[in-house]
Design an enzyme around this catalytic site. Structure first.
Site, mmCIF file in Angstrom:
data_model
loop_
_atom_site.group_PDB
_atom_site.id
_atom_site.type_symbol
_atom_site.label_atom_id
_atom_site.label_comp_id
_atom_site.label_asym_id
_atom_site.label_seq_id
_atom_site.Cartn_x
_atom_site.Cartn_y
_atom_site.Cartn_z
ATOM 1 N N ASP A 124 0.863 -1.171 0.000
ATOM 2 C CA ASP A 124 0.000 0.000 0.000
ATOM 3 C C ASP A 124 0.906 1.230 0.000
ATOM 4 O OD1 ASP A 124 -2.173 1.658 -0.015
ATOM 5 O OD2 ASP A 124 -3.091 0.882 1.805
HETATM 6 C C1 BGC Z 1 -5.039 3.251 0.456
HETATM 7 C C2 BGC Z 1 -5.308 2.160 -0.537
HETATM 8 C C3 BGC Z 1 -5.368 2.726 -1.919
HETATM 9 C C4 BGC Z 1 -4.073 3.447 -2.227
HETATM 10 C C5 BGC Z 1 -4.035 4.065 -3.594
HETATM 11 C C6 BGC Z 1 -3.829 4.072 0.056
HETATM 12 O O1 BGC Z 1 -3.688 5.173 0.859
HETATM 13 O O2 BGC Z 1 -4.866 2.697 1.724
HETATM 14 O O3 BGC Z 1 -6.482 1.511 -0.212
HETATM 15 O O4 BGC Z 1 -5.619 1.721 -2.848
HETATM 16 O O5 BGC Z 1 -3.901 4.480 -1.278
HETATM 17 O O6 BGC Z 1 -4.902 5.113 -3.711
#
Ligand code: BGC
Length: 762
Positions: free
Chosen positions: A305
């Site tokens: 993530d």
């Molecule tokens: C979130 C994810 C997301 C990613 C891309 C992160 O901050 O936790 O769920 O897919 O950002 O936007």
């Protein structure tokens, strides 16, 4: 490799990997054999899109970026650097690319690279591709789950896949299959709620809808996330430590991941921000390798993530520097880095230094390339405006979004049958509240859409009841900064109206990242209405005119005053692009509500964690000066008609343990009111005495049953023995002999359930 490179195709001597007829495994091996170490690590490398980068580098400071998980740029890096890396084939994927033009542009740059390995464009299409202009915006997952409509989840995912491919986007970071049991956590809205079984079914259908067999230009890659337990951190905030027993993980948090992967296609998993029992998920070998790959046989790739490998250094303090964190992460099972320019050089160095073997890198690259081949990207790297305009937000998709909104809105209270409103009786209606006329109705993970595409509550009301005079008092969008004089104005206006509709709740729109009250990284320490909203409801209600409260929120709110004092209460969650129309249709009775809460609504934050499938001793000693009962339980929701359950019967009194025998539970449901309706009938099971403490009930099946006024239907649920299994004292999964109670009815509340028992015998 020698043999493979010699397998050239035809007179142009096209490399094998470019031959769409060749088996994918061979294409992967052929390509892998041609790649330099840098190109291989490049396939594990993701960056944010250049438009996103440009915008943020113009408006944000490095300090602001340090903890921001929605915006990014790379200090010291230029757009030209990013373009050069792309041209050299050193970038595998971009995220936060919001237009087809940019996706095509990046792909064209990438096609100048030596091997022309297409980019995988990723985006958070959580409820439709709602971050992109003009794409269909469906209700968020919590509302979808409240419809208990698994087929609808599949349909929405299919339609989203089509819109994404038309936009030249190939990978959605959904389904979020975290089990949400803590309303303080801002991300409840993007989950399917608190029940592992419901989340499993919804997550699996969604993932399957995106991917099908993942062998086609109409499919997209789903991302089962976040592994694991971020939804129940120690203090309810996003990314905080999770401290959970292996039993709870296996009983509650793992099943939806397993189901979404094994039934929806196991191609991609994203790790969770948090540490789990002391070990950050991003360097957690047990999760990524032992459980995911060895136990579940996962064959896809794991993505990190947002900068979370880096957070092992600045947040978890488990690693001395980024390079060390990258190494541990890869050795624990990580395949792709979201996101940033540091990864490439550091990982290449780690291999050159012998700290990571090249064969370990090859494993990741194989997994990623396999997905790219299966999606048909090598043959179809672009989209075009004609296709895009034909597919996005087309009439069929809009109809689905409307239908899904209708089915996701929960009627919580309807005293004296105030609803549905009699159009003739109420001539002048006050409409007010922060969510009365705002695009916020679409929920988190959507950007502003063209005004004419979004049905706010006010717009919906005017559309459905054109003869009614709606008096609108605008309270602004911002619950934290409401104006006392506007509240006073609404209270004054109520005196001249026959009825009031107050649209309250949270604010979720991403473009106001620091001002919202719910959504990602927007966690709360209480569940009350923010700002002057409670005062607004109370004073308007006290005018004595009938008042309807509509809640727009991704999380359950403790709307105690409204629940006790106003006659009608609707929880609409985040109903999407057609939310306003669907709410108005329910208010005026064009649609009979059917949804049931996918998450318990606690009376106050102190009741957290309140979930229906608790252990019996959770309420051994009732709290003092209060009650242990939630405001509204899981599975609860009213209709404009009434349903009566009768004659619960089981076809067997005993079952032989370990046999293939199943029990059939039959129940009759009658629509005893005057309107046609849909009842969501729920089946729970309780293992009455077991060797380890078990929940008082667990949802094991449900059915949406359409019944005409007066109609009666008998439905049968089959209960196979696997629905009775759990982890015993030695963490062995199986069924123990003993009595099981079957509970069937209209909500998880004991008073709403009919009960019967059978016994599993040795
Ligand atoms: C979130 C994810 C997301 C990613 C891309 C992160 O901050 O936790 O769920 O897919 O950002 O936007």
């Amino acid at each position: 490799m020698v043999t493979i490179s010699m397998m050239m195709q035809g007179s142009e001597r096209k490399p094998l990997y470019k031959n769409p007829q060749a088996p994918i495994e061979q294409r992967v091996e052929d390509l892998l054999g041609r790649m330099t170490l840098e190109e291989k690590v490049g396939q594990m490398n993701q960056l944010v899109g250049i438009e996103h980068f440009k915008q943020n580098s113009a408006t944000m400071s490095t300090d602001e970026l340090a903890t921001n998980t929605a915006n990014a740029f790379y200090p010291g890096t230029t757009v030209k650097d990013m373009e050069d890396w792309t041209r050299k084939g050193l970038v595998s994927s971009f995220l936060h690319v919001l237009t087809m033009e940019e996706a095509n542009y990046l792909q064209r740059l990438n096609m100048q690279s030596r091997l022309q390995i297409p980019l995988l464009i990723g985006i958070d299409a959580i409820h439709g591709n709602a971050k992109c202009k003009d794409n269909t915006v469906y209700p968020t997952n919590i509302g979808l789950a409240s419809s208990f409509d698994v087929d609808m989840a599949y349909t929405i995912a299919r339609q989203t896949a089509l819109e994404m491919r038309a936009m030249n986007m190939h990978w959605t970071f959904n389904p979020n299959v975290e089990v949400a049991r803590d309303g303080r956590w801002g991300r409840c809205g993007e989950t399917f709620g608190e029940d592992p079984y419901l989340v499993s079914l919804m997550g699996a259908a969604t993932n399957k809808g995106y991917q099908r067999n993942l062998d086609n230009t109409e499919d997209v890659l789903g991302c089962v996330k976040h592994f694991v337990a971020g939804s129940q951190s120690i203090n309810g905030t996003n990314g905080a430590p999770a401290d959970l027993s292996e039993r709870t993980l296996r009983e509650v948090f793992f099943p939806p991941f397993k189901a979404a992967l094994q039934q929806g296609g196991d191609w991609n998993v994203m790790m969770a921000h948090n540490e789990l029992n002391g070990i950050p998920c991003h360097i957690n070998h047990w999760l990524m390798t032992d459980v995911l790959r060895k136990e579940w046989g996962f064959k896809g790739f794991v993505v990190s993530d947002w900068m979370d490998i880096e957070h092992c250094v600045d947040q978890h303090r488990t690693n001395i520097n980024h390079k060390d964190a990258f190494k541990q992460s890869i050795l624990a099972g990580m395949d792709m880095h979201m996101h940033g320019p540091e990864w490439l050089d550091a990982v290449v160095e780690l291999v050159k230094e012998g700290q990571i073997s090249e064969s370990r890198i090859d494993e990741s690259v194989r997994r990623i390339l396999t997905v790219k081949f299966r999606l048909g990207l090598f043959e179809h790297p672009y989209s075009d405006a004609k296709t895009r305009d034909r597919v996005i937000n087309n009439p069929e998709h809009k109809q689905t979004a409307l239908e899904a909104a209708r089915n996701s809105i929960v009627l919580l209270k309807n005293e004296g049958n105030l609803l549905p409103l009699d159009m003739k009786k109420y001539k002048r209606i006050l409409v007010t509240g922060i969510n009365a006329n705002d695009q916020n109705i679409m929920g988190d993970w959507s950007e502003l859409q063209p005004k004419d595409k979004v049905s706010t509550v006010l717009k919906g009301l005017r559309q459905i009841a054109p003869q009614t005079d709606f008096c609108f008092v605008d309270q602004g969008w911002d619950p934290r900064n409401m104006s006392q004089s506007k509240v006073d104005e609404a209270v004054e206006a109520a005196k001249d109206c026959d009825l009031n509709i107050v649209c309250c709740g949270e604010y979720m729109m991403r473009f106001r990242w620091n001002d919202r009250t719910s959504g990602e990284d927007t966690d709360r320490d209480n569940l009350n209405l923010v700002g002057l909203q409670e005062q607004l409801i109370q004073r308007i209600n006290e005018t004595g005119k009938p008042t309807i409260v509509v809640i727009i929120s991704g999380r359950p709110l403790s709307v105690l005053y409204a629940a006790e004092n106003v006659p009608a209460l609707i929880n609409a969650w985040e109903p999407g692009q057609f939310g306003g129309q669907a709410i108005a249709e329910i208010i005026f009775g064009k649609v009979n509500p059917s949804a049931k809460l996918a998450m318990t609504m606690p009376r106050s934050v102190g009741q957290i964690a309140t979930y229906y499938n608790h252990k019996k001793s959770a309420f051994f000693h009732p709290v003092v000066c209060g009650t242990s009962k939630p405001l509204y339980p899981f599975g609860f929701g009213l209709s404009y008609t009434t349903f009566a359950y009768s004659n619960l019967s089981l076809d067997k009194k005993t079952l032989k343990s370990g046999s293939n025998e199943t029990v059939n539970a039959t129940i009759t449901i009658q629509n005893t009111g005057k309107k046609d309706g849909v009842e969501i009938c729920q089946l729970y099971i309780n293992d009455v005495v077991a060797s380890v403490a078990r929940p008082v009930k667990e949802l094991k099946d449900f059915r949406r049953v359409a019944l005409k006024a007066g109609e009666k239907k008998t439905i049968t649920f089959e209960i196979p023995q696997e629905k009775l299994a759990f982890y015993d004292k030695d963490m062995k999964y199986g069924v123990e002999p003993g009595v099981f109670e079957v509970q069937v009815g209209s909500s998880s509340d004991d008073g709403d359930l009919k009960k019967a028992s059978f016994e599993v015998i040795e």
